[in-house]
Structures are given as C-alpha cells and as structure tokens.
Design a protein around this motif. Structure first.
Motif: not given
Length: 369
Positions: A188-190, A194-196, A207-208, A351-356
């Motif tokens: 998930i953090l990978g 990439a998004g960052l 996340g998106q 928040a990003s985990k929920a999206v991913v």
C-alpha cells in the motif's frame, strides 16, 4: 520466583496484577516472566526470518527464555491478515490464535478502535518517540525503513533511479510489489510512494495518483502480479521488487552474489514506514506476549533490528548513550538516502489506504498473489 514454586491460586493473582497498562517496573517484569514461563508458549504471526532481522531476534528470545515455545504462524501474512487472525480466533485459545502482531502504522489505530488490542507499556516506554506510540499503550512503533528498488543485476543492466524510470520499455515484465496492495502495508505504501513521486498532494490524491501510476505500468506490461521476495528475485520471476530497504539489503546478503543484487533508494517519493507492535486483546498467552514486547524494546532487541538493516525506534536514545556498534551503522545505506524521506501520518496512511484497497481492482486490475 521459580516456575515450580508458583501455585495455581498464586498464578491467578499474579496474572491479575500484571495486566495493567502502567510502565513495567522491575517487580512487574519478574512477575511477568514467572507467569509467562507457566504459560509456556508465545504465538506470533507474519514474522519472516529475513524481515528486519527477525530470525535473530526470535532466536535470542528463545535463548533467553528456553521454557517458552515460540509458535510461528503464517510468516508471509500481511497486516490486514494479522488483524483478521485475531478476529477469527477471539474465542479460540488454541495454537491458531496470535498473541502479538507486528503491523503497519495505520493498522494500529484501527485495531485499537475495533477492540483487538490490549494495553501494555514496556519498561523503556519513555525512550519511544511520542508521535509513534499510542498514549495508552495499545500499540507502539518498533522500527522503520524506506521503500527502495531491489534489483537482480544479472537481468537488469541499467538500474532505475526513480519511479518514472520503472515505466520505461526496458523494464517490461520486470516490476513487482512485495505484497498484495489490497492487504499488505508495504505494498500500500509502495503505491503511495509512486503517487507522491508523481507530485500529488493530499493523502487521497496521492493514493489515486499511485493507482494511476500502477495502471500505466500494468498496461505497459511492466508490472508483474507476483508478490516479490528474495526467492523470486533470484529466480528472475520479479527482477525488480519495490520493498523496504532493510528487506532488500537482507535479500542481498542472503543471496550472496547469486545473483548480484542492487538496492536503490529512489530520488523522489522516498517514503519511510514505521511498523508497530501490539498485544491481542484475546491473547491466549498474555504474559508471554508482554515478555516478548520487553525483549523487542530492550537494548538487545533494538540492536537486533540494526542487524537486519532496520532503524530501531529507540535509535536516537541508543545513539545518545553510545550503544550502537560502528559496524552496524556502517552496514546501513548512506544517511543522505534518508534526507528526503517522508513519514506519512496515521491519518494520511488511513486516507490513502482506503483509496488504494478499495480501487486497486477497478483501476489497476492486477490480481497480486
């Protein structure tokens, strides 16, 4: 107090008095150790021996407490799997019920909120940074690293230097994540990293953007939907794996040049991840669990993470007391590799985990297994 001298009524009283969340004292530790020896077992989950030096850490615990059997469940499980194991076994005191978990930072608050954890503050509590521990002692950071590219140099002649490079045609059928991004904190953090790197701001947008990046990679034929690890790198099934730096350095050591492995921290999108420990609210062996936590957060346990190329959470405290051997420091990547590291907050990770996790199948469409 010896194991043989502890009667049944005394044991009941003892267990009742050592479950509090106050920082453990020397007297508490003696009582916990006696009760843990009577329990006779510790059940762990999701602890690969080549992850962050866990093999050595587990062996040192066994050597210190030979009366306690270590029952290891599913070493390749992800953080979500660990929480599910607690849920599924909450009424089960058998060997399939984990006593302790080691999960990504964002999974700690979720587990606490759901009532899956019990509080306990280790004796070295004060030297754990405030921003990576629950004030009530339900979970606490233990080690961290940064996401990197781990590369089979026999198959990849030009190492990628940044996230954008992984989209190039020369990396066709080459790039894998070290977990399923629908369940694994590392994966998930990978996606987040990439998004960052793509320049997105705000956790949901990052996340998106990460999902869009992996969708491009998958469409280009560069993404391999196989969970990457040292074995798949060596076999050539996943020539490039996005994983924590400490796992990559451990893989390089394990493979001993066959094949030669390179570990590259990307130029942008450098994301640091903290993993946290917690004790199951339904732990069959609660005192063995507390003793395990004391071991992990002792000087010995913390230096064990450095042996596995991780940064222990008590790193600053140990360094200030000159307790870190120079050879362990020299084995880590240069300090400059960490200068741009971003430490996402729990809120950002949630928040990003929920999206991913919700959108991976629809946006990327790769069934990682």
């Amino acid at each position: 107090m010896s194991r043989s001298s502890l009667g049944a009524s005394a044991l009941a009283t003892l267990i009742a008095t050592v479950v509090c969340a106050n920082t453990a004292s020397a007297e508490d530790l003696a009582a916990i150790e006696a009760a843990a020896k009577t329990e006779g077992m510790l059940t762990t989950i999701a602890l690969p021996h080549d992850w962050c030096g866990y093999g050595g850490v587990i062996e040192s615990f066994k050597k210190k407490y030979p009366d306690i059997k270590v029952n290891e469940l599913n070493p390749d499980a992800g953080s979500a799997d660990e929480l599910e194991a607690i849920r599924a076994n909450k009424d089960n005191k058998g060997p399939q019920a984990p006593d302790v978990i080691d999960v990504g930072f964002s999974f700690g608050p979720a587990a606490k909120k759901e009532g899956l954890l019990q509080p306990y503050k280790v004796s070295t509590w004060d030297s754990i940074p405030e921003n990576v521990k629950d004030p009530e002692g339900y979970f606490y950071g233990d080690y961290y690293g940064v996401l990197s590219f781990v590369i089979n140099k026999d198959l990849v002649k030009t190492a990628p230097e940044d996230w954008a490079d992984l989209l190039k045609p020369e990396y066709a059928n080459s790039v894998a994540l070290a977990g399923d991004p629908r369940a694994s904190n590392q994966a998930i953090l990978g996606v987040y990293a990439a998004g960052l790197s793509a320049g997105a701001t705000g956790a949901e947008a990052i996340g998106q953007a990460g999902l869009d990046y992996f969708a491009k990679m998958n469409k280009a034929g560069n993404f391999v939907p196989t969970i990457g690890k040292a074995g798949t790198i060596a076999q050539g099934a996943t020539p490039i794996v996005i994983m924590w730096d400490y796992n990559g350095l451990s893989a390089r050591e394990t493979l001993k040049g066959n094949p030669p492995v390179d570990v590259v921290v990307p130029k942008t999108g450098v994301v640091a991840g903290v993993y946290v420990q917690g004790i199951s609210a339904h732990a069959p062996h609660p005192n063995a669990a507390k003793l395990w936590m004391e071991h992990l957060y002792s000087d010995e346990g913390q230096l064990g993470w450095l042996n596995g190329y991780c940064h222990p959470i008590r790193f600053n405290s140990l360094a200030a007391e000159n307790k870190i051997p120079k050879d362990l420091l020299d084995a880590l990547p240069p300090a400059a590799a960490y200068e741009k590291a971003s430490f996402p907050t729990v809120e950002d990770q949630d928040a990003s985990k929920a999206v991913v996790t919700a959108k991976w199948d629809a946006v990327v469409g790769a069934n990682v297994k």
